[in-house]
Enzyme design. Structure first.
Site, PDB file in Angstrom:
ATOM      1  N   HIS A 197      31.437  39.041  40.536  1.00 58.15           N
ATOM      2  CA  HIS A 197      31.525  39.870  39.328  1.00 58.15           C
ATOM      3  C   HIS A 197      30.316  40.797  39.230  1.00 58.15           C
ATOM      4  CE1 HIS A 197      32.252  40.796  35.070  1.00 58.15           C
ATOM      5  NE2 HIS A 197      33.423  40.179  35.170  1.00 58.15           N
ATOM      6  N   GLU A 338      35.603  44.057  40.768  1.00 57.17           N
ATOM      7  CA  GLU A 338      35.765  42.652  41.135  1.00 57.17           C
ATOM      8  C   GLU A 338      36.914  42.486  42.126  1.00 57.17           C
ATOM      9  OE1 GLU A 338      36.320  40.688  37.257  1.00 57.17           O
ATOM     10  OE2 GLU A 338      35.506  42.550  36.427  1.00 57.17           O
TER      11      GLU A 338
END
Length: 375
Positions: A197, A338
């Site tokens: 992330h 992501e």
């Protein structure tokens, strides 16, 4: 802090050697040619700094985060700054799934699992639960000047079935290359879907304050259609003729007025899952660059999808190197990109996507981030 104390005690019992500031111990890796340097902590196998050179030959830290890595645990906003996210990234509808998977919730039983909900007022589970892999203590198993490997053992945490052992390796190479791979194995059938992330600001707040003028390309002709809780409906939205069309490079804000409400009121911008058109292991699925710094990022991955989040909800003090802490990261200060699987596929059987792993079927996640400069 109880999680940290418990793990440190267990590590001591098993004879593991831990740094005094574990799990917030910092490991630095650098490419021999000096093109890239990254720093990580054991908590979440999280990247805390990433330095690459701009078009002027000056190094910039191009990821946002904290100066004090212990805030990865204590920050109540929990923006998920740059860790490995699991056991199941993104959202799970109602925090519930079944094995075999089903479209509709099933009556409670031995094959129905409930994960703590932590998003949209309890309507779904985000990033693995209250204490997902990003808020767990990983242990270093190998380290060199150019790589570090962390291990995490997930003992049926957060209500997921079975024990999962994961190894995450971060490495850097000459030519401005960062690579992260994760291998996970499970003792019984369980969903696994991970992401890294990372929040990018390619200018490091030098010459610009946000990412809206960055150029973005995503090799995708469809995005996952979601409801008001960011849960898939089972349908896809063709990007052609919409604000989601980044098949040719465009500035992120190219049609920003039409993004209001797309990521939930009053959100403006993107928080959506693009499905790649082809395999992106040999060519970039995503490209991002800034005219200000000249830094360009190209991402190759073995994942079938990518989430692009333009960080509307950010409100966290900046690192000192980014002008903090008196100034905050705010909306559009960074863009999270992501690499992931189909989101909530474990509740969307019509897609025919198998995200159940176990004995005889291990999970592999890999992404490579290549940095260059544009003039």
């Amino acid at each position: 802090m109880r999680l940290i104390a418990t793990f440190v005690a267990l590590a001591s019992f098993h004879g593991l050697s831990l740094a005094a500031d574990y799990p917030f111990d910092i490991t630095t890796i650098s490419a021999p040619d000096g093109s890239i340097t990254a720093k990580f902590v054991s908590f979440g196998a999280t990247m805390t700094e990433l330095w690459v050179k701009d078009k002027f030959g000056k190094a910039r830290d191009i990821i946002i985060g904290y100066d004090d890595p212990s805030r990865l645990l204590t920050d109540p906003d929990h923006p998920v700054f740059n860790p490995i996210v699991g056991r199941y990234a993104n959202r799970i509808k109602n925090g519930t799934f079944s094995i075999p998977i089903t479209k509709d919730p099933q009556p409670d039983g031995p094959n129905v699992f409930h994960i703590p909900t932590n998003d949209h007022n309890g309507q779904d589970t985000l990033h693995g639960g209250i204490y997902g892999w990003d808020r767990r203590n990983w242990t270093i198993t190998a380290k060199s000047k150019t790589s570090v490997t962390y291990r995490h053992i997930d003992n049926a945490d957060e209500g997921f079935p079975g024990v999962v052992t994961a190894f995450a390796t971060h490495s850097v190479e000459n030519g401005g290359i960062l690579k992260t791979t994760v291998h996970a194995s499970a003792t019984e059938e369980t969903p696994i879907m991970l992401t890294q992330h990372i929040y990018w600001n390619l200018d490091a707040f030098q010459g610009s304050e946000n990412i809206l003028k960055y150029h973005l390309r995503v090799d995708s002709s469809k995005v996952v259609q979601v409801d008001g809780d960011a849960i898939p409906t089972g349908d896809f939205i063709p990007v052609e003729g919409t604000v989601f069309d980044f098949r040719t490079p465009k500035q992120i804000d190219w049609d920003f007025n039409n993004t209001v409400g797309l990521c939930g009121a009053p959100c403006r911008g993107y928080d959506h899952c693009w499905i790649y058109d082809t395999s992106e292991e040999k060519k970039p699925g995503v490209s991002l660059w800034s005219d200000v710094s000249g830094i360009r990022l190209d991402v190759t991955t073995n994942n079938p999808a990518t989430q692009v989040y333009t960080a509307y909800w950010l409100n966290t003090p900046r690192k000192v190197v980014h002008g903090g802490p008196s100034v905050n990261y705010t909306s559009f200060s960074a863009v999270a990109i992501e690499q992931e699987g189909y989101i909530d596929a474990i509740n969307t059987p019509e897609w025919g996507v198998n995200q159940i792993y176990g004995p005889g079927r291990d999970y592999e996640w890999s992404s490579t981030y290549k940095f260059s400069v544009v003039q």
